[in-house]
Design an enzyme around this catalytic site. Structure first.
Site, PDB file in Angstrom:
ATOM      1  N   HIS A 163       0.848  -1.249   0.074  1.00  0.00           N
ATOM      2  CA  HIS A 163      -0.003   0.055  -0.183  1.00  0.00           C
ATOM      3  C   HIS A 163       0.858   1.315   0.009  1.00  0.00           C
ATOM      4  O   HIS A 163       2.091   1.133   0.428  1.00  0.00           O
ATOM      5  CB  HIS A 163      -0.735  -0.021   1.173  1.00  0.00           C
ATOM      6  CG  HIS A 163      -2.084   0.988   1.416  1.00  0.00           C
ATOM      7  ND1 HIS A 163      -1.671   2.179   1.763  1.00  0.00           N
ATOM      8  CD2 HIS A 163      -3.234   0.938   1.308  1.00  0.00           C
ATOM      9  CE1 HIS A 163      -2.709   2.928   1.892  1.00  0.00           C
ATOM     10  NE2 HIS A 163      -3.799   2.017   1.493  1.00  0.00           N
ATOM     11  N   ASP A 240       2.976  -4.034   8.042  1.00  0.00           N
ATOM     12  CA  ASP A 240       1.823  -3.570   7.862  1.00  0.00           C
ATOM     13  C   ASP A 240       0.623  -4.390   8.126  1.00  0.00           C
ATOM     14  O   ASP A 240       0.194  -5.160   7.076  1.00  0.00           O
ATOM     15  CB  ASP A 240       1.975  -2.963   6.589  1.00  0.00           C
ATOM     16  CG  ASP A 240       0.594  -2.224   6.236  1.00  0.00           C
ATOM     17  OD1 ASP A 240      -0.519  -2.516   6.674  1.00  0.00           O
ATOM     18  OD2 ASP A 240       0.504  -1.433   4.977  1.00  0.00           O
ATOM     19  N   GLN A 243      -4.745  -4.738   6.959  1.00  0.00           N
ATOM     20  CA  GLN A 243      -5.764  -5.710   6.342  1.00  0.00           C
ATOM     21  C   GLN A 243      -5.492  -7.156   6.797  1.00  0.00           C
ATOM     22  O   GLN A 243      -6.582  -8.028   6.743  1.00  0.00           O
ATOM     23  CB  GLN A 243      -5.430  -5.922   4.872  1.00  0.00           C
ATOM     24  CG  GLN A 243      -5.682  -4.654   4.060  1.00  0.00           C
ATOM     25  CD  GLN A 243      -7.101  -4.122   3.935  1.00  0.00           C
ATOM     26  OE1 GLN A 243      -8.043  -5.073   4.269  1.00  0.00           O
ATOM     27  NE2 GLN A 243      -7.356  -2.774   3.838  1.00  0.00           N
ATOM     28  N   LYS A 266     -10.337  -0.394  10.734  1.00  0.00           N
ATOM     29  CA  LYS A 266     -10.657  -1.864   9.803  1.00  0.00           C
ATOM     30  C   LYS A 266     -11.157  -2.874  10.594  1.00  0.00           C
ATOM     31  O   LYS A 266     -11.292  -3.993  10.216  1.00  0.00           O
ATOM     32  CB  LYS A 266      -9.374  -1.754   9.097  1.00  0.00           C
ATOM     33  CG  LYS A 266      -9.285  -0.818   7.934  1.00  0.00           C
ATOM     34  CD  LYS A 266      -8.135  -1.187   7.158  1.00  0.00           C
ATOM     35  CE  LYS A 266      -7.462   0.027   6.415  1.00  0.00           C
ATOM     36  NZ  LYS A 266      -8.289   0.367   5.312  1.00  0.00           N
ATOM     37  N   CYS A 404      -4.952   2.557  -3.514  1.00  0.00           N
ATOM     38  CA  CYS A 404      -3.576   3.020  -2.959  1.00  0.00           C
ATOM     39  C   CYS A 404      -2.527   2.192  -3.279  1.00  0.00           C
ATOM     40  O   CYS A 404      -1.858   1.852  -2.144  1.00  0.00           O
ATOM     41  CB  CYS A 404      -3.663   3.306  -1.512  1.00  0.00           C
ATOM     42  SG  CYS A 404      -4.806   4.857  -1.117  1.00  0.00           S
TER      43      CYS A 404
END
Ligand code: PLP
Length: 446
Positions: A163, A240, A243, A266, A404
């Site tokens: 991302h 990261d 997700q 999220k 993104c």
């Protein structure tokens, strides 16, 4: 009700421990809205949906089919209630007050830190830093750890599926330091080519920054293996988890990474807050990210000394209300349990993949063997924005664009995709609605 009883009710609803109770034992009772027994043997998706008021909305006169969970997920009533309670019952600033409201706010804020610690299975609560979201967490690591440790000629290694939030902070850092940003490639399925990743690791590699799950492709990266390889060359690993946190069980101790970031919005919590987990010894050695209130021990014009972690990295009044809301969301997830919702989601993704694969002229972008939550596709002869607009007319919310992740789009030779992304409250009927919607889009462009 006496004020003391009122306080106890509030405390138990928000997971604020009573004075004598250790914070780690606080478990939030799941929503009263559905009256659902959370420990029932089967996963009851309809009962879960009743916890999310927005799912009853109509869009353009049609029932909302919300398949944009990778952008942001919906919030259960308990999260909205927690925000309401904060503002109507104990709105106050944290840490500095001696009055009762400030102490309640501080207890709820710090209880949320313990909940985040438990969510990630971090060793200590002081390893949890509240930030604005994944983007700020990665920027914090780049600006603080990166600036202090990177030298000219060093390297930061990322993957081709990142991302922008896990690309640009490293570009800024490497440009400033005269260091190099290197990129490990992905194959046609959207999986990291591990050999190529390993080849790019060297003694110059100081930082490896990888997505746990790709937002554009859904690929689950083998983070534990990545960490093992990175550790062989002494690199620090930043994950990261934006997700991954909504779909996978995260255990930072088992993963072995050094930093892990995720966003509240999220994981069914409020917007505007997120978590950076970092190993205590690294956080302790890092310089502050921002200066201001709360991050100091003492301020003199000649010399300022800094607070202990995590406060050293939480300058200024934090986003107290939303941290409390995040705490309620993490309680909700804990009460829901991990396995059954995860199994429901896996089955849903498999069903959606199978159904969409069958549609002539539709190509799925991202077919990794390990995937979570995301189904990106392109329809021959239809721009994704047109597909998204037509699906919206049917009440179906999907995301279209580059997500993104422009380098991913470039890798697959498409300007954009249509992305359906799932949460545990989605149903097979919603997947069927999406499939019907895609057929309709195709008819319009035939
Ligand atoms: N990383 C990934 C993989 C994401 O999907 C996102 C958001 O979509 C981010 C980072 C940035 O998260 P936020 O915008 O919450 O900071």
């Amino acid at each position: 009700m006496t004020s003391e009883e009122g306080r106890r009710n509030l405390s138990s609803r928000l997971g604020i421990p009573d004075g004598n109770e250790p914070m780690t034992t606080t478990v939030h009772p799941i929503t009263k809205a559905s009256g659902r027994k959370v420990k029932s043997p089967a996963f009851n998706v309809e009962a879960v949906r009743a916890d999310f008021p927005i799912l009853k909305e109509k869009v353009h006169g049609k029932p909302l089919v919300y398949l944009d969970n990778a952008a942001t997920s919906q919030k259960p009533r308990v999260v909205v209630d927690a925000l309401m309670s904060f503002y109507t019952e104990f709105c106050s600033n944290v840490h500095r007050g001696v009055h009762e409201l400030s102490e309640r706010a501080t207890r709820a804020y710090e209880a949320a830190r313990v909940k985040a610690q438990r969510f990630l299975n971090a060793r200590e609560a002081r390893e949890i830093v509240f930030v604005r979201g994944t983007t700020e967490a990665i920027n914090l690591v780049a600006a603080s750890f990166g600036r202090a440790n990177l030298r000219a000629g060093d390297e930061v290694l990322i993957t081709a599926m990142e991302h922008h939030s896990n690309i640009v902070p490293w570009q800024l850092l490497t440009e400033e330091k005269g260091a190099r940003l290197t990129v490990a490639p992905i194959n046609d399925r959207g999986e990291l080519i591990f050999d190529e990743f390993e080849k790019r690791l060297g003694t110059e590699t100081r930082i490896v920054a990888v997505a746990h799950v790709s937002n554009a492709l859904g690929t689950v990266n083998p983070v534990a293996r990545i960490v093992q390889a990175a550790k062989r060359v002494g690199a620090v690993v930043v994950v990261d988890g934006a997700q991954a946190a909504p779909h996978l069980k995260i255990d930072v101790q088992t993963l072995g990474a050094d930093f892990y970031a995720f966003s509240s919005h999220k994981v069914f919590g409020p917007t505007g807050v997120g978590v950076l987990w970092g190993r205590a010894e690294l956080l302790e050695a890092m310089p502050p990210y921002q200066g201001g209130g709360d991050m100091i021990r003492s301020v003199r014009f000649e010399k300022t000394t800094y607070n202990d972690i995590p406060y050293k990295f939480e300058a200024g009044t934090p986003n107290i209300a939303d941290v409390v809301g995040l705490g309620a969301a993490l309680d909700y997830l804990r009460e829901l349990g991990f396995e059954r919702p995860a199994e429901h989601e896996r089955a849903l993704l498999a069903y959606a993949t199978q159904q969409i694969e069958k549609i002539p002229g539709v190509r799925i972008i991202g077919t990794a063997r390990e995937k979570a939550g995301v189904l990106s596709f392109v329809i021959e002869g239809v721009h994704p924005h047109d597909a998204g607009t037509l699906l919206d007319q049917e009440g179906i919310a999907v995301r279209t664009g580059h997500h993104c992740a422009q380098p991913v789009m470039e890798r697959f030779g498409v300007p954009a995709t249509t992305r359906a992304s799932f949460a545990f409250y989605n149903t097979r009927e919603e997947v069927d609605a999406l499939v019907r919607g895609i057929h309709r889009v195709k008819e319009m462009f035939a």
